[in-house]
Write an enzyme that holds these catalytic residues in place. Structure first.
Site, PDB file in Angstrom:
ATOM      1  N   ARG A 122       0.823  -1.233   0.000  1.00 56.17           N
ATOM      2  CA  ARG A 122       0.000   0.000   0.000  1.00 56.17           C
ATOM      3  C   ARG A 122       0.851   1.275   0.000  1.00 56.17           C
ATOM      4  NH1 ARG A 122      -3.307  -2.928   3.703  1.00 56.17           N
ATOM      5  NH2 ARG A 122      -5.027  -3.844   2.542  1.00 56.17           N
ATOM      6  N   LYS A 144       3.368  11.504 -11.082  1.00 57.52           N
ATOM      7  CA  LYS A 144       2.553  10.674 -11.962  1.00 57.52           C
ATOM      8  C   LYS A 144       3.310   9.379 -12.211  1.00 57.52           C
ATOM      9  CE  LYS A 144      -0.288  13.852 -14.633  1.00 57.52           C
ATOM     10  NZ  LYS A 144      -0.547  14.399 -15.988  1.00 57.52           N
ATOM     11  N   GLU A 186      10.367  18.443 -24.478  1.00 60.64           N
ATOM     12  CA  GLU A 186       9.646  18.784 -23.240  1.00 60.64           C
ATOM     13  C   GLU A 186      10.153  20.121 -22.679  1.00 60.64           C
ATOM     14  OE1 GLU A 186       7.099  17.216 -21.765  1.00 60.64           O
ATOM     15  OE2 GLU A 186       7.132  15.142 -22.478  1.00 60.64           O
ATOM     16  N   LYS A 228       7.589  23.154 -13.440  1.00 63.49           N
ATOM     17  CA  LYS A 228       6.726  22.006 -13.144  1.00 63.49           C
ATOM     18  C   LYS A 228       6.344  21.984 -11.667  1.00 63.49           C
ATOM     19  CE  LYS A 228       5.614  17.318 -13.873  1.00 63.49           C
ATOM     20  NZ  LYS A 228       5.765  16.132 -14.680  1.00 63.49           N
ATOM     21  N   GLU A 238      -4.136  17.211 -11.041  1.00 66.21           N
ATOM     22  CA  GLU A 238      -4.626  17.633 -12.355  1.00 66.21           C
ATOM     23  C   GLU A 238      -6.133  17.847 -12.406  1.00 66.21           C
ATOM     24  OE1 GLU A 238      -2.410  15.944 -15.649  1.00 66.21           O
ATOM     25  OE2 GLU A 238      -4.160  16.209 -16.939  1.00 66.21           O
ATOM     26  N   ARG A 242      -2.644  21.809 -13.955  1.00 67.42           N
ATOM     27  CA  ARG A 242      -1.620  20.808 -14.314  1.00 67.42           C
ATOM     28  C   ARG A 242      -1.792  20.332 -15.750  1.00 67.42           C
ATOM     29  NH1 ARG A 242       1.226  16.039 -10.767  1.00 67.42           N
ATOM     30  NH2 ARG A 242       2.491  15.262 -12.495  1.00 67.42           N
ATOM     31  N   ASN A 246       0.391  19.298 -20.369  1.00 70.86           N
ATOM     32  CA  ASN A 246       0.099  18.406 -21.496  1.00 70.86           C
ATOM     33  C   ASN A 246       0.052  19.151 -22.822  1.00 70.86           C
ATOM     34  OD1 ASN A 246      -0.119  16.089 -19.910  1.00 70.86           O
ATOM     35  ND2 ASN A 246      -2.195  16.627 -19.317  1.00 70.86           N
ATOM     36  N   HIS A 249       0.357  17.293 -26.072  1.00 66.48           N
ATOM     37  CA  HIS A 249       0.207  15.864 -25.798  1.00 66.48           C
ATOM     38  C   HIS A 249      -1.033  15.241 -26.432  1.00 66.48           C
ATOM     39  CE1 HIS A 249       3.500  16.576 -23.078  1.00 66.48           C
ATOM     40  NE2 HIS A 249       3.511  15.335 -22.660  1.00 66.48           N
ATOM     41  N   HIS A 253      -0.157  11.944 -28.309  1.00 67.50           N
ATOM     42  CA  HIS A 253      -0.641  10.605 -27.953  1.00 67.50           C
ATOM     43  C   HIS A 253      -1.263   9.911 -29.160  1.00 67.50           C
ATOM     44  CE1 HIS A 253      -0.700  11.600 -23.366  1.00 67.50           C
ATOM     45  NE2 HIS A 253       0.489  11.294 -23.818  1.00 67.50           N
ATOM     46  N   HIS A 267       8.524   9.684 -27.540  1.00 65.66           N
ATOM     47  CA  HIS A 267       7.513  10.536 -26.893  1.00 65.66           C
ATOM     48  C   HIS A 267       7.843  12.026 -27.026  1.00 65.66           C
ATOM     49  CE1 HIS A 267       4.510  11.955 -24.096  1.00 65.66           C
ATOM     50  NE2 HIS A 267       5.456  12.551 -23.388  1.00 65.66           N
TER      51      HIS A 267
HETATM   52  N1  GLY Z   1       3.835  15.093 -17.742  1.00 63.87           N
HETATM   53  C1  GLY Z   1       2.724  15.835 -17.351  1.00 63.87           C
HETATM   54  C2  GLY Z   1       2.502  15.881 -15.883  1.00 63.87           C
HETATM   55  O1  GLY Z   1       3.327  15.424 -15.117  1.00 63.87           O
HETATM   56  O2  GLY Z   1       1.488  16.375 -15.458  1.00 63.87           O
END
Ligand code: GLY
Length: 367
Positions: A122, A144, A186, A228, A238, A242, A246, A249, A253, A267
């Site tokens: 956990r 993430k 990025e 960030k 998010e 946040r 993206n 993205h 994607h 990517h």
């Molecule tokens: N890579 C996007 C984020 O971490 O929100």
């Protein structure tokens, strides 16, 4: 040459340390987090061959015993099988709730190991040692974690913040130029989404940075991580801001799905192309200055990066099919696609108010 960015998340706050020589300092920097002198390292076989020795030597110098699992390199590792293998291995190594797991690698390893740490007993703590530019500026920070599903990328996962991130900029010297530039996609994203002077700085310093200027590399990673950290501190899970991270993205994607998540498109390359397309969409909708897309395209081309769909080798599906692939994006809410657009360089925002035809026009124009 060391910088520290603090990610202020209350009980889950942590530091990201950026600069040279960090791998050799890992032992003394990780030691304060340990309750017993034993850690488990998960890496991939490529990164392990290059950097595991230095990490284990540094841990040993601080009296920390380490055990290591090396997974196969590549995106396919971010899936159920290697996740199960990792969790079972950590259990067989008797990693306990109070222990620390180390992720040594790029975005694939960081995401997979972070998720394994999130679900093991956990939740156990983990430390990120990102070895790719992409992982240093983006995926190792913000918590993430996860794996890919047959339905799409990153669809299975958890928010689980690391306890510490050590971004050793020396290791960037072992990246291929293609991998470095993919990560740079990025970095450009940060300038475009929230800091026009940073984008301008990249226009001037990007080539030196790519050629190995360490001060420029440290500055670019630090600036990206700081941006960030600011966003993640405002919106950890998010619910709002946040999503700005993206930028590019939604397009990316779809392109990654269309190219089978293969070496045809990395990517970060997809992010760069996606940012260029988001800029084009913003200009076509009259939201941003008409000259922005060509300025962004010029910088990507000057860096020798992919900037358009036509830069991707091989055939791509038609624009309708690409648009359908965007439907699996996590930014879909109530079936409506959301895009990150720009009012100008450095001023991104989230919107669901984009007509299908406008997106199709951008996809057609990028071929
Ligand atoms: N890579 C996007 C984020 O971490 O929100």
């Amino acid at each position: 040459m060391l910088e520290t960015v603090h990610v202020p998340l209350g009980a889950r706050a942590y530091d990201v340390v950026i600069g040279t020589g960090l791998l050799t300092q890992a032992g003394r920097r990780i030691a304060p987090f340990l309750e017993r002198q034993r850690v488990a390292i998960v890496t991939d076989s490529n990164v392990g061959a290059l950097h595991l020795g230095a990490l284990q030597d540094s841990l040993e110098a601080d009296g920390i015993v380490s055990t290591c699992l090396a997974l196969p390199p590549g995106e396919a590792t971010k899936s159920w099988g290697p996740l199960e293998q990792t969790v079972e291995w950590l259990l067989s190594e008797k990693i306990e709730r109070r222990d620390v797991v180390i992720a040594l690698g790029g975005g694939v390893i960081g995401d997979l190991v972070g998720f394994a740490a999130a679900i093991l007993r956990r939740g156990v703590r983990f430390v990120q040692l990102p070895t790719s530019l992409l992982a240093q500026v983006d995926s190792s920070v913000g918590g993430k974690t996860g794996i890919n599903a047959p339905h799409g990328k990153n669809l299975i996962g958890a928010f689980h913040q690391p306890s510490l991130v050590l971004a050793d900029t020396d290791v960037l010297g072992t990246l291929t130029s293609r991998d470095f530039l993919a990560g740079y996609g990025e970095v450009v994203k940060y300038g475009l989404l929230g800091d026009a002077p940073f984008f301008e700085w990249l226009e001037a310093n990007g080539p030196a940075l790519a050629e190995g200027d360490m001060a420029a590399r440290v500055r670019a990673v630090t600036k990206s991580v700081q941006m960030k950290a600011d966003i993640v501190a405002r919106d950890e899970t998010e619910q709002g801001d946040r999503a700005l991270l993206n930028l590019g993205h939604t397009f990316c994607h779809a392109l990654e799905a269309a190219t089978g998540y293969s070496d045809r498109l990395l990517h970060g390359e997809g992010v760069a192309i996606g940012c260029a397309m988001a800029a084009d969409l913003s200009a076509r909708l009259g939201l941003s200055p008409q000259e922005d897309p060509s300025r962004i395209g010029a910088h990507l081309s000057a860096m020798g990066m992919k900037a358009r769909l036509s830069d991707i080798e091989g055939d791509l599906p038609g624009s309708d099919a690409l648009l359908d692939l965007m439907g699996q994006d996590k930014k879909v809410v109530d079936g409506t696609l959301r895009f990150i657009l720009m009012r100008g360089i450095g001023d991104a925002f989230v919107t669901a108010d984009v007509q299908r035809q406008a997106v199709l026009d951008v996809l057609d124009a990028a071929r």
